[in-house]
Scaffold this active site. Structure first.
Site, PDB file in Angstrom:
ATOM      1  N   GLU A 141      27.200 -24.677  14.545  1.00 40.04           N
ATOM      2  CA  GLU A 141      26.616 -24.910  15.864  1.00 40.04           C
ATOM      3  C   GLU A 141      25.149 -25.349  15.783  1.00 40.04           C
ATOM      4  O   GLU A 141      24.422 -25.261  16.773  1.00 40.04           O
ATOM      5  CB  GLU A 141      26.721 -23.654  16.725  1.00 40.04           C
ATOM      6  CG  GLU A 141      28.120 -23.225  17.057  1.00 40.04           C
ATOM      7  CD  GLU A 141      28.859 -24.164  18.014  1.00 40.04           C
ATOM      8  OE1 GLU A 141      28.323 -25.249  18.330  1.00 40.04           O
ATOM      9  OE2 GLU A 141      29.967 -23.815  18.429  1.00 40.04           O
TER      10      GLU A 141
ATOM     11  N   HIS B  36      23.230 -17.557  20.143  1.00 41.37           N
ATOM     12  CA  HIS B  36      24.610 -17.805  20.570  1.00 41.37           C
ATOM     13  C   HIS B  36      25.485 -16.689  20.037  1.00 41.37           C
ATOM     14  O   HIS B  36      25.417 -16.343  18.850  1.00 41.37           O
ATOM     15  CB  HIS B  36      25.097 -19.150  20.040  1.00 41.37           C
ATOM     16  CG  HIS B  36      26.583 -19.327  20.137  1.00 41.37           C
ATOM     17  ND1 HIS B  36      27.277 -19.105  21.307  1.00 41.37           N
ATOM     18  CD2 HIS B  36      27.507 -19.685  19.214  1.00 41.37           C
ATOM     19  CE1 HIS B  36      28.567 -19.319  21.087  1.00 41.37           C
ATOM     20  NE2 HIS B  36      28.733 -19.665  19.834  1.00 41.37           N
TER      21      HIS B  36
ATOM     22  N   HIS C 131      29.333 -14.051  20.966  1.00 47.16           N
ATOM     23  CA  HIS C 131      30.637 -13.952  21.624  1.00 47.16           C
ATOM     24  C   HIS C 131      30.865 -12.547  22.189  1.00 47.16           C
ATOM     25  O   HIS C 131      31.814 -11.857  21.799  1.00 47.16           O
ATOM     26  CB  HIS C 131      31.747 -14.286  20.628  1.00 47.16           C
ATOM     27  CG  HIS C 131      31.668 -15.644  20.035  1.00 47.16           C
ATOM     28  ND1 HIS C 131      32.406 -16.015  18.923  1.00 47.16           N
ATOM     29  CD2 HIS C 131      30.937 -16.737  20.370  1.00 47.16           C
ATOM     30  CE1 HIS C 131      32.149 -17.275  18.609  1.00 47.16           C
ATOM     31  NE2 HIS C 131      31.250 -17.731  19.475  1.00 47.16           N
TER      32      HIS C 131
END
Length: 223
Positions: A81, A100, A102
């Site tokens: 990413e 970033h 999850h």
């Protein structure tokens, strides 16, 4: 020849590693998913690909320019990413860090393409009257980073459809604080939805919240 400072000094590298390890401990992330970056002169430092955070050292971080070119030879592969991080930093010159991850509750909403509306005043912590959900695109692609850049316009966070969460900040700690707040809001919203769609604060009410945050310098470090 560039100096070591150009690629991020050791203190900065150690901070990035420490925050990366806190991601999993906080429950915001699992395994090797997620990634972090910090702006440096000429580009960014980003976490490497497929390396567990508990094994990662300061020397494993990857220095890239904003087009993805390595700033020094012999580095590990950057996170898949990296483009998202580079594009967000390029589009937001005031930001110094991108995170970033999850987290379960925020990602559950993102799996339904659901933004987080103004059901609670703390939604303002992300900079607006809602927390948008960027459309889905394959991970690591220019399409994904373009979606995220648009969803982050005038915001400090956005969800990513069928993927996860992105936050940015003036430093790594700020980006982490926003991520914790957004995941908490996502959990609250999912709980509230058990009773039906909750009522929302009006634009005028949210404007008052933003003004109060600004007056109290909410989320900023003491001077």
């Amino acid at each position: 020849m560039a100096t070591a400072e150009f690629f991020g000094n050791d203190v900065l590298r150690q901070q990035l590693v420490a925050v990366a390890r806190r991601l999993n401990g906080s429950g915001l992330n699992q395994g090797t998913s997620g990634n972090l970056s910090i702006r440096i002169d000429g580009g960014l430092l980003v976490t490497p690909s497929s390396l567990p955070y508990e094994q990662m050292t300061a020397g494993d971080l990857v220095a890239l320019d904003l087009s993805g070119q390595p700033l020094q030879a012999g580095q590990r592969r950057p996170s898949s990413e990296w483009r998202l991080h580079a594009d967000v930093l390029a589009s937001r010159p005031e930001a110094r860090a991108v995170l970033h991850c999850h987290p379960v509750h925020a990602t559950a909403l993102a799996c339904h393409d659901r933004p987080i509306p103004a059901f609670h005043y703390m939604v303002a912590v992300a900079g607006g009257d809602d927390i948008r959900c960027a459309p889905y695109a394959t991970f690591g692609t220019a399409a994904l980073s373009a979606h995220v850049v648009r969803a982050l316009a005038e915001r400090q966070a956005c969800l990513m459809a069928r993927h996860g969460l992105v936050t940015l900040g003036s430093d790594l700690e700020a980006a982490l604080r926003v991520a914790v707040e957004v995941e908490t809001l996502a959990r609250m919203y999912l709980q509230a939805l058990q009773l039906g769609e909750p009522p929302l604060l009006s634009a005028e009410q949210m404007e008052a919240v933003h003004a109060q945050f600004k007056g109290l310098h909410y989320g900023q470090k003491d001077q």
